[in-house]
Scaffold this motif. Structure first.
Motif, PDB file in Angstrom:
ATOM      1  N   GLN A  19       2.398   1.801  -3.366  1.00 34.86           N
ATOM      2  CA  GLN A  19       1.403   2.326  -4.317  1.00 34.86           C
ATOM      3  C   GLN A  19       1.164   3.813  -4.086  1.00 34.86           C
ATOM      4  OE1 GLN A  19      -2.057  -0.125  -3.809  1.00 34.86           O
ATOM      5  NE2 GLN A  19      -1.195  -1.750  -5.077  1.00 34.86           N
ATOM      6  N   GLN A  20       1.073   4.186  -2.802  1.00 35.78           N
ATOM      7  CA  GLN A  20       0.841   5.598  -2.469  1.00 35.78           C
ATOM      8  C   GLN A  20       1.990   6.455  -2.964  1.00 35.78           C
ATOM      9  OE1 GLN A  20       0.208   5.602   1.721  1.00 35.78           O
ATOM     10  NE2 GLN A  20      -1.953   5.101   1.538  1.00 35.78           N
ATOM     11  N   GLU A  21       3.214   5.956  -2.756  1.00 40.02           N
ATOM     12  CA  GLU A  21       4.385   6.741  -3.195  1.00 40.02           C
ATOM     13  C   GLU A  21       4.427   6.859  -4.708  1.00 40.02           C
ATOM     14  OE1 GLU A  21       8.224   5.969  -1.643  1.00 40.02           O
ATOM     15  OE2 GLU A  21       7.532   6.131   0.427  1.00 40.02           O
ATOM     16  N   ALA A  22       4.048   5.773  -5.385  1.00 38.31           N
ATOM     17  CA  ALA A  22       4.056   5.795  -6.852  1.00 38.31           C
ATOM     18  C   ALA A  22       3.022   6.805  -7.368  1.00 38.31           C
ATOM     19  CB  ALA A  22       3.764   4.402  -7.382  1.00 38.31           C
ATOM     20  N   GLY A  23       1.926   6.967  -6.608  1.00 37.15           N
ATOM     21  CA  GLY A  23       0.847   7.864  -7.043  1.00 37.15           C
ATOM     22  C   GLY A  23       1.136   9.335  -6.752  1.00 37.15           C
ATOM     23  N   ARG A  24       2.183   9.589  -5.958  1.00 31.08           N
ATOM     24  CA  ARG A  24       2.464  10.979  -5.593  1.00 31.08           C
ATOM     25  C   ARG A  24       3.141  11.776  -6.692  1.00 31.08           C
ATOM     26  NH1 ARG A  24       4.747   9.699  -0.084  1.00 31.08           N
ATOM     27  NH2 ARG A  24       2.849   9.261   1.026  1.00 31.08           N
ATOM     28  N   ARG A  46       0.842  -1.213   0.000  1.00 36.85           N
ATOM     29  CA  ARG A  46       0.000   0.000   0.000  1.00 36.85           C
ATOM     30  C   ARG A  46       0.867   1.250   0.000  1.00 36.85           C
ATOM     31  NH1 ARG A  46      -3.557  -1.689   4.847  1.00 36.85           N
ATOM     32  NH2 ARG A  46      -4.226  -3.599   3.884  1.00 36.85           N
TER      33      ARG A  46
END
Ligand code: NAD
Length: 291
Positions: free
Chosen positions: A286-291, A283
């Motif tokens: 994924q959050q870091e990739a979405g930033r 998770r």
């Protein structure tokens, strides 16, 4: 009838093999899953549990750390450490081994762990999410039981399920998971008047009581699925062995499927702790990739 044995050792091994691949993929992207286990005091059973958790992490390639405090440590010291770990990007899971010494406010300590790193699933936010049917972290033991149902092709929808025990660690989350899976759930506990009345009509019985061989064959409906969460050490004059809450030999002759002790739910608990920590790291990635 002789029941099919639901083998927790085999399932745990299968799952842990699949975790190695997920851990390797995360590590390659710079997100090696990390778990910190906090142990306060020298309870021998807790020491064994913590060692097993740390070793299991390392065996699948995860980073794992054990922080040990003396039994008389001030709660504020542990709370400060938790705050530090909450802010540490290398740490995806934080676990405080229970029970804590008497001078600790256990609830306050569990609430201090960031909900996103609460891999035991005991934080009120995570308990609430589970109750709403959108779990984020499922407490490890009932999570392991759900995996055993899945592996054993146990269809839960529309079934009568009886959970014996109402602890926050096992009984209550187990009941919530069974409700979410479509079972009709009865939770029995120490004040239940006629336990056998409930268990005898159950398609699924989950025993989490802490009393050796408490559930006997006459309490089980023929063809039921019997899950034994209990881990009890028999007195030395009875062999000193581990045994569950279920009279395994007796119930095996009545049930359709049954878990043994040892080798049933036990190995699944740590396995699902690994699963929760890997999920937390995924998770986070994924959050870091979405930033
Ligand atoms: P607990 O002591 O917190 O809860 C026991 C529950 O049993 C209580 O809710 C109580 O109301 C109920 N109970 C007691 N006497 C009863 C009776 N006569 N009739 C009906 N219900 C009764 O224990 P817990 O933490 O939920 O653990 C239960 C068992 O599971 C223990 O043996 C523990 O060691 C084991 N356990 C195993 C794992 C694992 O990894 N397999 C994990 C956690 C706990």
């Amino acid at each position: 009838m002789t029941a099919q044995i639901l083998d927790g050792n085999a399932l745990a091994q299968e799952l842990r093999a699949s975790f190695k691949e997920r851990v390797a993929a995360l590590t390659a992207k710079g997100h090696k899953p990390g778990l910190v286990v906090i142990l306060v005091g020298e309870d021998p059973a807790s020491q064994v549990y913590v060692r097993n958790k740390v070793n299991a992490c390392e065996a699948v390639g995860m980073h794992s750390e054990k922080l040990v405090y003396p039994a008389d440590v001030a709660q504020s010291v542990v709370m400060e450490k938790i705050a530090e770990l909450n802010a540490d990007p290398q740490v995806h899971g934080i676990l405080v081994q229970l029970p804590l010494p008497k001078h600790f406010d256990e609830e306050a300590v569990l609430e201090a762990i960031a909900a996103a790193k609460d891999v035991d699933g005991f934080h009120a936010e995570n308990v609430g999410a589970l109750a709403q049917g959108n779990p984020r972290f499922i407490p490890c033991t009932p999570y392991g039981v759900m995996k055993m149902f899945e592996k054993g092709n146990v269809d839960l929808s529309g079934k009568e399920a009886v959970v014996i025990g109402r602890s926050n660690i096992v009984g209550k989350p187990m009941a919530l998971l069974l409700i979410n899976a479509g079972a009709t759930v009865t939770v029995c506990h120490s004040r239940t008047k006629d336990l056998s009345f409930h268990t005898r009509r159950a398609d699924i019985v989950v025993a989490a009581v802490g009393k050796p061989r408490f559930v006997t064959a006459d309490m089980i409906k023929p063809g039921a699925v019997v899950i034994d969460v209990g881990i009890n050490r028999l007195p030395a004059d009875q062999g000193g062995k581990l045994c569950g809450d279920v009279d395994f030999e007796g119930c095996k002759a009545v049930a359709a499927q049954i878990t043994p002790v040892p080798g049933g739910v036990g190995p699944m608990t740590i396995t699902m702790l690994l699963a929760n920590t890997i999920e937390a790291a995924e998770r986070n990635a994924q959050q870091e990739a979405g930033r």
